[in-house]
Structure formats: structure tokens, C-alpha cells
Design a protein around this motif. Structure first.
Motif, PDB file in Angstrom:
ATOM      1  N   ASP A 112       0.843  -1.203   0.000  1.00 51.05           N
ATOM      2  CA  ASP A 112       0.000   0.000   0.000  1.00 51.05           C
ATOM      3  C   ASP A 112       0.878   1.251   0.000  1.00 51.05           C
ATOM      4  OD1 ASP A 112      -2.582   1.157  -0.061  1.00 51.05           O
ATOM      5  OD2 ASP A 112      -2.377   1.699   2.055  1.00 51.05           O
TER       6      ASP A 112
ATOM      7  N   HIS B 237       0.497   5.655   0.507  1.00 52.17           N
ATOM      8  CA  HIS B 237      -0.275   6.904   0.683  1.00 52.17           C
ATOM      9  C   HIS B 237       0.654   8.088   0.478  1.00 52.17           C
ATOM     10  CE1 HIS B 237      -4.314   5.561   1.830  1.00 52.17           C
ATOM     11  NE2 HIS B 237      -3.674   4.456   2.225  1.00 52.17           N
TER      12      HIS B 237
ATOM     13  N   HIS C  67      -3.002  -1.035   6.268  1.00 50.03           N
ATOM     14  CA  HIS C  67      -3.657  -1.437   5.016  1.00 50.03           C
ATOM     15  C   HIS C  67      -2.897  -2.591   4.358  1.00 50.03           C
ATOM     16  CE1 HIS C  67      -5.592   2.837   4.572  1.00 50.03           C
ATOM     17  NE2 HIS C  67      -5.900   2.222   5.699  1.00 50.03           N
TER      18      HIS C  67
HETATM   19 MG    MG Z   1      -4.419   2.376   1.742  1.00 50.17          MG
END
Ligand code: MG
Length: 382
Positions: free
Chosen positions: A233, A235, A267
């Protein structure tokens, strides 16, 4: 060799276990429960013949479950356990064996050693049954879940099957006690004043009555399946003064942008668990278009994956996540992150590893445009 026939009683309707077929025909780790019980006796070198006693309505199920097994012709049972046993015994009368073992089809994990012990005791006695000493303290209650007595357990044993008998003696006892509803054949023998010997049974030779029993038996038969899943993941950084990673909030000169709290670590871990389960990804379970998840603590996503795992009867063996960023510095927070992840899922902190790396100034992480996380989950399915 003394002729010994095994009767496997499978005439019950199994109403206590859900499903649209009687439990003894349900597949247990790939094989009908009845077939497993029958095979234990077919394989045993001292058993000369094996006959199932079934409900007449189940004949098609029986034929399907036993198509490739070497069995005596099937017999039909009656309305009660007692009556079914009696009919099974009477079905042998035209060609009577010296001895008979009577076994519940719902004990499919019967082992050869237990059968051996019953047969050895039968060499010395006309009746012998597998049983286990009671180890739990036994309470009597007053009908309202209130204890009214503690019973001395030192002389108590739990009866299992197989139960072995001199054939002609148990047949006579059954016919004399006809119409009673004893729950095992030893009780019929006792009522007929036969001496019944106890031999050690086996804890795995339990009776499958509930769904929990069924799952327990599947676990014993199937063993443990280990699986590994991975998750990744990213961000992006945006305005803010803190980031949340692996459930721990760290002051920083930027924040992370995302629909939830943008915890890339949680995540990635959530996706790793879902991946190991083959249950899709976090976006399927928590669509970013759904306003419900806006700004939410990402621990709910990880908890959700752990709940699915629990419902599948599995457990987490180990989680390993690597956070990839130049800043903030992760190492001062590693232990707190490991504890937090462990707390969210309800595992031990020693089962969680949090690591960090930079990318030597290269790429989006190197330019401090965002944070990436990659995770591996090792799970056990039973
Ligand atoms: Mg995420």
C-alpha cells in the motif's frame, strides 16, 4: 481365527447436526463419516466382516458412500439405538459369528489400537467396551443451572464404542430387553447380567454430535494448512502535522492523504491477511466510495480481516511489515507498532515484526512524496 463381525450403527437421523442429510453421510475431510467408520473395521486384520445398519430412507446415500467398500449386505435399523442394534444382531443370526463389535458411525476417528484392546479383553470376557476415565469434576445441578452436588468421579468412566460381545449372549440380552431404550449395548448386557469389562478408549474417538465436534474432527484429520499472503500500500504526503503508521500516531511536518486515516502499514497488513485467505482486497471490503470509512481508524480494517480468518477456523502465525520512507524515522516507534498491531488482532507482540527502510533517496519514497508499506502474513488454516 475367531470370527468377529463389526456392526456399525448408522440408523440415526442426526437431527442435532444441521444440514440436509443425516450427519453420518456428511463428508468429513473429503469422505462420508460412515465410510471412515466402516473402513477402520474393514482394514482391521482380526475383523472378519463388517455390516452397516442404516435407516431404509438412506439406502441411496449408503450405496453412494460405500460403493467401493468390501462390506456384508446392509441391514436396516429401527426407531431407537437399542432397536437398531437388535436388528443388526438378528441380521447375523442365520450365520452367527462367535463375537460381535458394535460401533457408532458417528465415531469415525476410531483407531486400530482401541479395536485391539476391545478384542483382547473379549478373549477373557463376554463383554468389553472402550471407555475413558472421567477427568473433569462432575457436578449435578438442580435444573436451574445451580450446583447441588459434586459427584465423586474416581469410579466414573465415559463409555465409547466399539463395544464387543460374545454374539449369542448379547443377542439373547437384546431380545430379553426388547422395547427398552438403552443408549448403548453395554447397558443391555448389564441388564442381561453379563460382566462388562472396560478397556481404554481414545480421546480422538469422540462422538460427533455438534457442528463444533465436526470441525474438531476435520482439524484432526486434515492437519494444518499454512498459507502466506502479501500486501502492499502507498499513501501520499499532504498537509498535516502527524502520520499514523501501524496504528501509532507520530508527529511529523506533513500528514498522509487517504480516505481513512491513511495508515499504509495497517492497510498492507490487512491485504496480506485477506490475500492468504483468498478473500479479495481491502478495497472490496471497504470501498473508498463509501463515506462510512472516511477518516476512520484503520484498525477496523485489520480487525475485519482477522475476524474472517477466525470464522474460517484459522489463526495468525506471524505478520511482517516493512515501512518504506525517508521520514519520519520509524525505529523509535517499532516496538509500540508491534504491540499495537498485536493488540488490534489479539495476538502476541512476538508474532508481529515491524521494519523500516529508505529507498536511498530514489523514487517517490526517496523524494518524500509518500510512504509505502509491504507486508507478509503467515496464517494457519485447520
Ligand atoms: Mg491504503
Amino acid at each position: 481365527m475367531i470370527e468377529t463381525v463389526a456392526l456399525v450403527v448408522a440408523a440415526g437421523r442426526g437431527e442435532r447436526l444441521g444440514g440436509d442429510i443425516p450427519k453420518q453421510y456428511r463428508r468429513l475431510a473429503g469422505q462420508p463419516m460412515l465410510a471412515r467408520s466402516l473402513k477402520a473395521f474393514i482394514r482391521h486384520p482380526r475383523i472378519t466382516g463388517v455390516r452397516a445398519i442404516i435407516h431404509p430412507d438412506d439406502l441411496a446415500l449408503y450405496n453412494e458412500a460405500t460403493a467401493d467398500l468390501d462390506l456384508l449386505p446392509v441391514a436396516f435399523g429401527g426407531a431407537t439405538r437399542h432397536e437398531s442394534s437388535q436388528k443388526g444382531l438378528e441380521s447375523l443370526a442365520s450365520n452367527p459369528p462367535a463375537r460381535v463389535l458394535i460401533h457408532d458411525a458417528s465415531r469415525p476417528l476410531i483407531d486400530a489400537a482401541t479395536i485391539d484392546r476391545v478384542l483382547a479383553a473379549l478373549d477373557l470376557s463376554k463383554a468389553a467396551i472402550a471407555a475413558l476415565p472421567v477427568r473433569d469434576t462432575i457436578k449435578r445441578h438442580d435444573g436451574d443451572a445451580t450446583v447441588c452436588e459434586t459427584i465423586d468421579r474416581s469410579s466414573l468412566w465415559r463409555a465409547q464404542t466399539p463395544q464387543g460381545f460374545d454374539y449369542s449372549s448379547i443377542l439373547v440380552a437384546h431380545q430379553q430387553q426388547s422395547g427398552n431404550s438403552y443408549t448403548d449395548d453395554a447397558a443391555v448386557a448389564e441388564a442381561g447380567r453379563m460382566t462388562v469389562k472396560l478397556v481404554l478408549g481414545d480421546e480422538d474417538n469422540f462422538k460427533i454430535t455438534t457442528e463444533q465436534d465436526f470441525r474438531h474432527a476435520e482439524r484432526l484429520l486434515a492437519g494444518t494448512e499454512l498459507r502466506v499472503g502479501n500486501g502492499f500500500d502507498v499513501h501520499r504526503f499532504g498537509p498535516g502535522n502527524q502520520v499514523t503508521l501501524c496504528g501509532v500516531t507520530i508527529p511529523h511536518d506533513q500528514g498522509l492523504v487517504g480516505h481513512s486515516d491513511a495508515d499504509a502499514g495497517l492497510h498492507a497488513l490487512t491485504d496480506a491477511i485477506l490475500g492468504a485467505l483468498g478473500e479479495g482486497d481491502i478495497g472490496e471490503h471497504f470501498p473508498p466510495t463509501d463515506p462510512t470509512w472516511k477518516g476512520r481508524d484503520s484498525s477496523i480494517f485489520l480487525q475485519h480481516a482477522a475476524t474472517i480468518l477466525n470464522e474460517r477456523g484459522g489463526s495468525i502465525r506471524h505478520l511482517d511489515v516493512t515501512l518504506i520512507c525517508e521520514n519520519p524515522k520509524i525505529s523509535p516507534h517499532r516496538q509500540a507498532m508491534q504491540r499495537r498491531v498485536a493488540d488490534i488482532i489479539g495476538i502476541d507482540a512476538t508474532q508481529v515484526s515491524v521494519k523500516a527502510t529508505t529507498t536511498e533517496g530514489l523514487g517517490f519514497a526517496g523524494r518524500s512524496e509518500g510512504i509505502a508499506a509491504q507486508a507478509v502474513a503467515t496464517i494457519a488454516l485447520f
